[in-house]
Design a protein around this motif. Structure first.
Motif, PDB file in Angstrom:
ATOM      1  N   LEU A  60      -0.203  10.814 -36.325  1.00  0.00           N
ATOM      2  CA  LEU A  60       1.059  10.100 -36.494  1.00  0.00           C
ATOM      3  C   LEU A  60       0.777   8.949 -37.447  1.00  0.00           C
ATOM      4  CD1 LEU A  60       4.021   9.933 -35.548  1.00  0.00           C
ATOM      5  CD2 LEU A  60       3.240   8.468 -33.701  1.00  0.00           C
ATOM      6  N   TRP A  62       2.401   6.041 -39.658  1.00  0.00           N
ATOM      7  CA  TRP A  62       3.679   5.347 -39.704  1.00  0.00           C
ATOM      8  C   TRP A  62       3.506   3.899 -40.136  1.00  0.00           C
ATOM      9  CZ3 TRP A  62       4.948   1.428 -36.041  1.00  0.00           C
ATOM     10  CH2 TRP A  62       4.016   1.270 -35.002  1.00  0.00           C
ATOM     11  N   ILE A  71       8.181   6.715 -39.842  1.00  0.00           N
ATOM     12  CA  ILE A  71       7.175   7.763 -39.677  1.00  0.00           C
ATOM     13  C   ILE A  71       7.032   8.465 -41.020  1.00  0.00           C
ATOM     14  CG2 ILE A  71       6.569   9.931 -38.535  1.00  0.00           C
ATOM     15  CD1 ILE A  71       8.180   8.969 -36.091  1.00  0.00           C
ATOM     16  N   PHE A  74       3.671  13.269 -39.668  1.00  0.00           N
ATOM     17  CA  PHE A  74       3.498  13.609 -38.264  1.00  0.00           C
ATOM     18  C   PHE A  74       3.166  15.092 -38.181  1.00  0.00           C
ATOM     19  CE2 PHE A  74       6.045  15.072 -34.404  1.00  0.00           C
ATOM     20  CZ  PHE A  74       5.026  14.814 -33.502  1.00  0.00           C
TER      21      PHE A  74
END
Length: 176
Positions: A60, A62, A71, A74
């Protein structure tokens, strides 16, 4: 599951995570490794390994800004896709975010893109219809026309314009 923030490439699973990144996103949607290593220590940037019992489940990547959590990338490990991990990771993220969440998706021209949008919608994201272009990550490439999805509510065209004007220069190195 545990989110382990990386500020450099020293974690034993970084290279596995980088392989996942390269496998999950086409060249025009990802930054080069040297650029990635440069931004990992930026205070607003989060390169998170998603681990379960010390095994990589996903990544992830971000940005934390005053007005939004963005984000940028992902992905879950391919062998674990379709088992609910992505939904758990995403819902944990939106549950801990104190600001609206923004992410980009490809326009729904093909079934895989429509499925991706449905996946985000099932986690409470809203598909916005504002014109949006992602600047290129590599010299000589053209910007990508994408759509924005937001959680928990839609955003205005003015909010998109603010994000582009104030955040794109950092995210995409537009001022360098």
């Amino acid at each position: 599951m545990d989110n382990v923030r990386q500020t450099d490439a020293s974690h034993r699973l970084f290279h596995e995570a980088w392989e996942l990144y390269e496998q999950s996103f086409p060249l025009e949607e990802r930054r080069p490794l040297d650029w990635q290593l440069d931004i990992m220590s930026h205070a607003n940037y989060h390169f998170e390994l998603i681990l379960q019992e010390d095994a990589l489940v996903g990544i992830l990547l971000w940005w934390s800004f005053e007005e939004v959590s963005y984000i940028e990338h992902f992905a879950t490990v391919p062998a674990l896709r379709g088992r609910g991990y992505g939904k758990l990771i995403l819902e944990a993220f939106t549950g801990r975010s104190t600001r609206p969440v923004l992410l980009e998706v490809e326009p729904p021209h093909e079934e895989i893109q429509r499925r991706r949008i449905r996946f985000y919608e099932q986690s409470g994201f809203i598909l916005n219809d504002h014109y949006y272009q992602q600047p290129p990550y590599h010299p000589g490439q053209q910007p990508l026309t994408l759509l924005l999805m937001t959680y928990p509510a839609a955003i205005s065209a003015e909010t998109v314009a603010h994000f582009v004007a104030n955040r794109h220069p950092l995210i995409y190195r537009l001022s360098q």
